[in-house]
Design an enzyme around this catalytic site. Structure first.
Site, PDB file in Angstrom:
ATOM      1  N   GLU A   1      53.990  -5.218   8.173  1.00 12.19           N
ATOM      2  CA  GLU A   1      54.980  -4.448   9.767  1.00 12.19           C
ATOM      3  C   GLU A   1      53.957  -3.992  10.557  1.00 12.19           C
ATOM      4  O   GLU A   1      52.418  -3.637  10.334  1.00 12.19           O
ATOM      5  CB  GLU A   1      55.366  -2.872   8.833  1.00 12.19           C
ATOM      6  CG  GLU A   1      55.067  -2.193   7.766  1.00 12.19           C
ATOM      7  CD  GLU A   1      55.467  -1.280   6.991  1.00 12.19           C
ATOM      8  OE1 GLU A   1      55.982  -0.516   8.104  1.00 12.19           O
ATOM      9  OE2 GLU A   1      55.449  -1.543   5.474  1.00 12.19           O
TER      10      GLU A   1
ATOM     11  N   LYS B   1      51.203  -1.315  12.177  1.00 15.28           N
ATOM     12  CA  LYS B   1      50.603  -0.216  12.054  1.00 15.28           C
ATOM     13  C   LYS B   1      50.637   0.755  13.228  1.00 15.28           C
ATOM     14  O   LYS B   1      50.363   0.620  14.320  1.00 15.28           O
ATOM     15  CB  LYS B   1      49.321  -0.006  11.474  1.00 15.28           C
ATOM     16  CG  LYS B   1      48.692   1.051  10.692  1.00 15.28           C
ATOM     17  CD  LYS B   1      46.818   1.215  10.625  1.00 15.28           C
ATOM     18  CE  LYS B   1      47.078   2.826   9.842  1.00 15.28           C
ATOM     19  NZ  LYS B   1      46.932   3.402  11.511  1.00 15.28           N
TER      20      LYS B   1
ATOM     21  N   ASP C   1      50.157   3.215  15.895  1.00 14.84           N
ATOM     22  CA  ASP C   1      49.278   4.629  16.351  1.00 14.84           C
ATOM     23  C   ASP C   1      49.988   5.964  17.396  1.00 14.84           C
ATOM     24  O   ASP C   1      49.654   6.721  17.794  1.00 14.84           O
ATOM     25  CB  ASP C   1      48.321   4.008  17.358  1.00 14.84           C
ATOM     26  CG  ASP C   1      46.891   4.654  17.221  1.00 14.84           C
ATOM     27  OD1 ASP C   1      46.797   5.081  16.549  1.00 14.84           O
ATOM     28  OD2 ASP C   1      46.169   4.016  18.298  1.00 14.84           O
TER      29      ASP C   1
ATOM     30  N   TYR D   1      58.596   4.573   7.690  1.00 16.99           N
ATOM     31  CA  TYR D   1      58.417   3.831   6.524  1.00 16.99           C
ATOM     32  C   TYR D   1      57.425   3.628   5.370  1.00 16.99           C
ATOM     33  O   TYR D   1      57.205   2.847   4.191  1.00 16.99           O
ATOM     34  CB  TYR D   1      56.638   3.189   7.445  1.00 16.99           C
ATOM     35  CG  TYR D   1      56.066   3.779   7.438  1.00 16.99           C
ATOM     36  CD1 TYR D   1      55.055   4.474   6.432  1.00 16.99           C
ATOM     37  CD2 TYR D   1      55.749   4.187   9.057  1.00 16.99           C
ATOM     38  CE1 TYR D   1      53.697   5.463   6.799  1.00 16.99           C
ATOM     39  CE2 TYR D   1      54.019   4.981   9.411  1.00 16.99           C
ATOM     40  CZ  TYR D   1      53.259   5.551   7.935  1.00 16.99           C
ATOM     41  OH  TYR D   1      52.379   6.421   8.160  1.00 16.99           O
TER      42      TYR D   1
ATOM     43  N   LYS E   1      43.447  -4.282  10.271  1.00 15.53           N
ATOM     44  CA  LYS E   1      43.075  -3.874  11.854  1.00 15.53           C
ATOM     45  C   LYS E   1      43.155  -4.821  13.404  1.00 15.53           C
ATOM     46  O   LYS E   1      42.605  -5.659  12.803  1.00 15.53           O
ATOM     47  CB  LYS E   1      42.132  -2.897  11.689  1.00 15.53           C
ATOM     48  CG  LYS E   1      42.110  -1.685  11.226  1.00 15.53           C
ATOM     49  CD  LYS E   1      42.832  -1.051  11.308  1.00 15.53           C
ATOM     50  CE  LYS E   1      43.152   0.396  11.955  1.00 15.53           C
ATOM     51  NZ  LYS E   1      42.474   1.312  11.784  1.00 15.53           N
TER      52      LYS E   1
ATOM     53  N   CYS F   1      10.117  14.541  12.728  1.00 18.29           N
ATOM     54  CA  CYS F   1      11.018  15.096  13.144  1.00 18.29           C
ATOM     55  C   CYS F   1      11.009  16.557  14.034  1.00 18.29           C
ATOM     56  O   CYS F   1      10.178  17.281  14.578  1.00 18.29           O
ATOM     57  CB  CYS F   1      11.728  16.228  11.703  1.00 18.29           C
ATOM     58  SG  CYS F   1      12.958  16.849  12.256  1.00 18.29           S
TER      59      CYS F   1
ATOM     60  N   CYS G   1      11.699  20.228  13.407  1.00 20.33           N
ATOM     61  CA  CYS G   1      10.924  21.196  12.306  1.00 20.33           C
ATOM     62  C   CYS G   1       9.415  20.931  12.458  1.00 20.33           C
ATOM     63  O   CYS G   1       8.609  21.390  11.738  1.00 20.33           O
ATOM     64  CB  CYS G   1      11.497  20.765  11.169  1.00 20.33           C
ATOM     65  SG  CYS G   1      11.922  19.374   9.529  1.00 20.33           S
TER      66      CYS G   1
ATOM     67  N   CYS H   1      13.860  12.813   7.894  1.00 16.70           N
ATOM     68  CA  CYS H   1      13.298  14.099   7.946  1.00 16.70           C
ATOM     69  C   CYS H   1      12.684  15.001   6.528  1.00 16.70           C
ATOM     70  O   CYS H   1      13.839  14.711   5.893  1.00 16.70           O
ATOM     71  CB  CYS H   1      13.649  15.284   9.058  1.00 16.70           C
ATOM     72  SG  CYS H   1      12.850  16.843   8.756  1.00 16.70           S
TER      73      CYS H   1
ATOM     74  N   CYS I   1      14.274  22.436   7.347  1.00 12.42           N
ATOM     75  CA  CYS I   1      14.753  21.787   9.260  1.00 12.42           C
ATOM     76  C   CYS I   1      15.753  22.119   9.383  1.00 12.42           C
ATOM     77  O   CYS I   1      17.101  22.357   8.797  1.00 12.42           O
ATOM     78  CB  CYS I   1      14.983  20.782   8.733  1.00 12.42           C
ATOM     79  SG  CYS I   1      15.491  19.637  10.262  1.00 12.42           S
TER      80      CYS I   1
HETATM   81  N1  5U1 Z   1      53.963   1.262   9.271  1.00 14.04           N
HETATM   82  C1  5U1 Z   1      53.023   1.853   7.878  1.00 14.04           C
HETATM   83  N2  5U1 Z   1      52.272   2.510   8.391  1.00 14.04           N
HETATM   84  N3  5U1 Z   1      51.573   2.968   7.622  1.00 14.04           N
HETATM   85  C2  5U1 Z   1      50.295   4.567   7.475  1.00 14.04           C
HETATM   86  N4  5U1 Z   1      53.212   2.324   6.906  1.00 14.04           N
HETATM   87  C3  5U1 Z   1      52.325   2.455   6.738  1.00 14.04           C
HETATM   88  N5  5U1 Z   1      51.631   3.198   4.968  1.00 14.04           N
HETATM   89  C4  5U1 Z   1      51.525   4.543   5.075  1.00 14.04           C
HETATM   90  C5  5U1 Z   1      50.505   3.904   5.752  1.00 14.04           C
HETATM   91  C6  5U1 Z   1      49.344   5.407   6.017  1.00 14.04           C
HETATM   92  O1  5U1 Z   1      50.704   4.166   3.848  1.00 14.04           O
HETATM   93  C7  5U1 Z   1      51.037   4.282   2.799  1.00 14.04           C
HETATM   94  C8  5U1 Z   1      50.422   4.521   1.941  1.00 14.04           C
HETATM   95  C9  5U1 Z   1      52.421   4.712   2.177  1.00 14.04           C
END
Ligand code: 5U1
Length: 714
Positions: A123, A125, A127, A233, A321, A426, A429, A444, A450
């Protein structure tokens, strides 16, 4: 009420003081207790009055002015919520090979062959920022940000303003915790920024910052005015299971009324997973919201349970990613920063450039070899091109990582640009900066004399995963160090004794009043009792990260035992065996190396740090102020908590790795060898000398079925 124009100075000051108290109480009632005590109109009237008096008497504006607080209070303005089940992060895969390896390691852990079917969900991810929602009897009770994964901020009133988050779920189980991501669409982000600039307010660098800034508002009315969305999710505590598979459970979340991501797909193995990743990647630009990768999860929830967790990430999920975004800019200068372990880290100061929606003006240059165009193994990187001040460089950022330099355009190199000469002294120091054999980093040698190391160690000490002292962040540490009030961690715990009575010195400092000084001392006192792993992490010892601190804390009864073992290791000849075969090490070393996740480099660094007189004295002085809590007994109900267990022979129903991880999760210590300290031997077919030794020592021995029965249902 008197007209503002007719107020005397004294009257104005007194009224501002009262308004600060009243507005603060109103804020607390509204945001923290979810129980407003005055109407919105009354609240607005108080705020207006406060603003009018401040406009008339700007010199009387208080440091704790309510004008500055609304919508801009620091995180400490939110109540804390401890998650019933920790909110984890995800491990990362950066290429197809990492995805194949993820599948391979899961199969190995579960004892599955290459041909055994194993399904995953894949699925996008999102942002945004993670949020946990707790429903009791179908009613939304509270909403919390991820925070440090264990404790988050109470943003309930803000979450209630998000249309995608139902306030009530008619057919929900008694207890239902839903987790997901709050985000802002591209269109809403653009519109918000336009509005913000029209009103002269702060604009946001990207939709993620806009979403975070909008959710974490003390005034929920501001959140309400911001168009936030939510995808569900995952889940935390439940009174009834949501299904047998991840995909089934996600459908159930949809039935409850949540938005789920329609690009979620069930895939049979890595080939299909990568195919779906490519498909999502092509759709990325047209989705209308930011995503930064694809998350894969083992579909079968029973297998997820078997796989369990490492310290902070599940074994059953990974984030694949998207490749980093790139941009070209001018490298203006190279600065050297000295870290808490003395590492000299070169930083490229760049002409600011936008990379993937974020303005980048610094990039890491890692070490002197990297600048010279050499990789960790001495081979050429960037085709051997070195990096010089004045160069035209290509920078990239992947996820949250610090931007890096990918390439140098030699055609644009200024004629005057000279090869960079890495310092051997360094600059902080004046101590020699040396490179050990086989180490790419120059360090250092000044230790705590330091100032840069001292300050970084202290900042690390108060950081969130360490002592996390409310009101004492990096800025305050700098201030206190500059004033000579603190030099080492123990000094923090002596602040009240030094300033306690009059508080004069502290409260006369800009930014400090009597209340905030008192709050700080209270927050420090609260941390006199500290979890073992936080204490260990806070020491700032090289290689001792958060995960390793937890591993150590789980495996040593207390600090004294750990320190004593390190002291003995310092007297034993350091092992020359490069493998992690614990049996080949001398006894104290073996105690460390037997622990899953603890390697030679960390052991060496820990033993060396504790053997150093100055460093040890600093730690001992700190320990004298503390009560260090034994590792959280996650499994006090478990019959194996605190016991030392040895597995031997063939296990038929689980792999050795699984047995070990499960035992550790239940609070046991797993050892590779039988000794008088062993409490339990689990012996499968083919058990040899260990079984005999256990019998000789009178140690309880059970078979695999006995073990499964023992931990059944835990
Ligand atoms: N889509 C999705 N993003 N995300 C982020 N699923 C998902 N699951 C996550 C996270 C941090 O953690 C699972 C371990 C529940």
């Amino acid at each position: 009420m008197k007209d503002v124009q007719t107020l005397t100075q004294e009257e104005a000051a007194a009224e501002l003081a009262q308004l600060a108290i009243d507005l603060s109480a109103a804020n607390r009632a509204y945001h923290q207790n979810d129980a407003p005590e005055i109407s919105d109109a009354d609240y607005d009237a108080l705020k207006r009055r406060n603003a009018e008096i401040e406009a008339q008497f700007p010199e009387l504006k208080r440091t704790d002015s309510p004008t500055d607080k609304v919508g801009a209070e620091p995180a400490s303005g939110f109540q804390k919520i401890t998650h019933s089940v920790p909110m984890l992060s995800l491990g990362n895969a950066f290429d197809d090979g990492d995805v194949t390896e993820f599948d391979r390691s899961i199969r190995k852990y579960l004892g599955f062959g290459d041909e055994d079917p194993l399904a995953y969900t894949a699925e996008p991810k999102i942002d945004g920022l993670s949020l946990s929602l707790r429903y009791e009897n179908g009613q939304l009770i509270h909403a919390a940000t991820r925070g440090d994964g264990t404790t988050g901020e109470n943003v309930t009133s803000n979450a209630r303003t998000i249309a995608d988050i139902p306030a009530h779920i008619p057919n929900a189980p008694d207890l239902l915790e839903i987790r997901g991501e709050v985000y802002m669409s591209h269109a809403d982000f653009e519109a918000l920024n336009t509005r913000q600039s029209e009103t002269g307010d702060k604009t946001f660098a990207n939709p993620r910052n806009a979403a975070a800034g909008s959710l974490r508002q003390l005034d929920a009315r501001i959140t309400e005015s911001r168009p936030l969305c939510f995808f569900a999710y995952a889940w935390g505590s439940l009174s009834a299971p949501l299904g047998e598979t991840q995909s089934g459970a996600i459908q159930q979340l949809k039935n409850f009324g949540f938005q789920i991501n329609e690009l979620t797909k069930t895939c049979n193995g890595p080939v299909e997973m990568i195919e779906h990743y490519r498909d999502i990647e092509t759709k990325r630009a047209t989705l209308g919201y930011d995503i930064d990768g694809v998350v894969y999860k083992v579909d079968d929830l029973a297998l997820q349970a078997r796989l369990g967790f490492r310290s902070t990430t599940p074994r059953w999920a990974i984030a694949h990613k998207f490749p980093a975004e790139l941009a070209w800019t001018r490298l203006e200068t190279i600065d050297i920063q000295v870290g808490r372990t003395g590492a000299l880290s070169p930083v490229a100061r760049l002409q600011p450039v936008t990379v993937g929606g974020v303005i980048v003006s610094n990039a890491t240059l890692h070490n002197e070899d990297y600048i010279a165009g050499l990789g960790g193994d001495g081979s050429k990187i960037r085709g051997g091109k070195d990096i010089r001040e004045g160069d035209w460089v290509q920078v990239y950022r992947a996820g949250d990582v610090i931007p890096k330099v990918a390439d140098v355009d030699l055609t644009k190199r200024p004629k005057t640009a000279m090869p960079y000469v890495f310092p051997t002294v360094c600059h902080e120091c004046g101590s020699d900066a040396i490179r050990d054999d086989g180490d790419a980093i120059r360090r250092c040698t000044g230790g705590l004399i330091c100032p840069a190391q001292a300050i970084e160690k202290l900042k690390h000490f108060v950081s969130r995963a360490a002592f996390d002292i409310e009101g004492l962040g990096a800025k305050q540490v700098e201030q206190f160090l500059e004033d000579g009030w603190i030099k080492e961690p123990a000094d923090i715990f002596e602040l009240r004794a030094r300033f306690g009575a009059g508080l004069q010195q502290l409260k006369n400092r800009e930014g400090w009043g009597e209340k905030s000084a008192e709050n700080l001392f209270d927050a420090i006192d609260e941390r006199r009792t500290i979890e073992f792993h936080r204490f260990l992490f806070g020491l700032g010892i090289r290689h001792l990260g958060e995960a390793a601190a937890k591993d150590l804390a789980r495996n040593f009864a207390d600090w004294e035992t750990l320190a004593d073992t390190a002291d003995r290791a310092a007297l034993e000849p350091a092992t020359t065996d490069a493998s992690k075969d614990a049996a080949a090490q001398s006894p104290a070393w073996a105690t460390f190396l037997e622990i899953d996740g603890i390697g030679r480099a960390l052991t060496q660094s820990l033993v060396a740090a504790l053997a150093q007189d100055h460093e040890r004295a600093v730690i001992d002085r700190l320990v004298a102020h503390l009560t260090i809590l034994p590792p959280e007994d996650q499994a006090s109900d478990s019959p194996v908590a605190g016991k030392t267990v040895v597995f031997t022979g063939t296990l038929e129903k689980m792999t050795r790795a699984e047995a070990k991880a499960r035992a550790e999760a239940l609070g046991a210590k797993v050892s590779g060898s039988v000794s008088a300290k062993t409490d339990l031997l689990v012996a499968g077919p083919g058990a040899g000398s260990k079984a005999k030794k256990a019998t000789d020592l009178g140690i309880e021995t059970i078979d695999e079925d006995g073990w499964i029965a023992l931990i059944d249902g835990l």
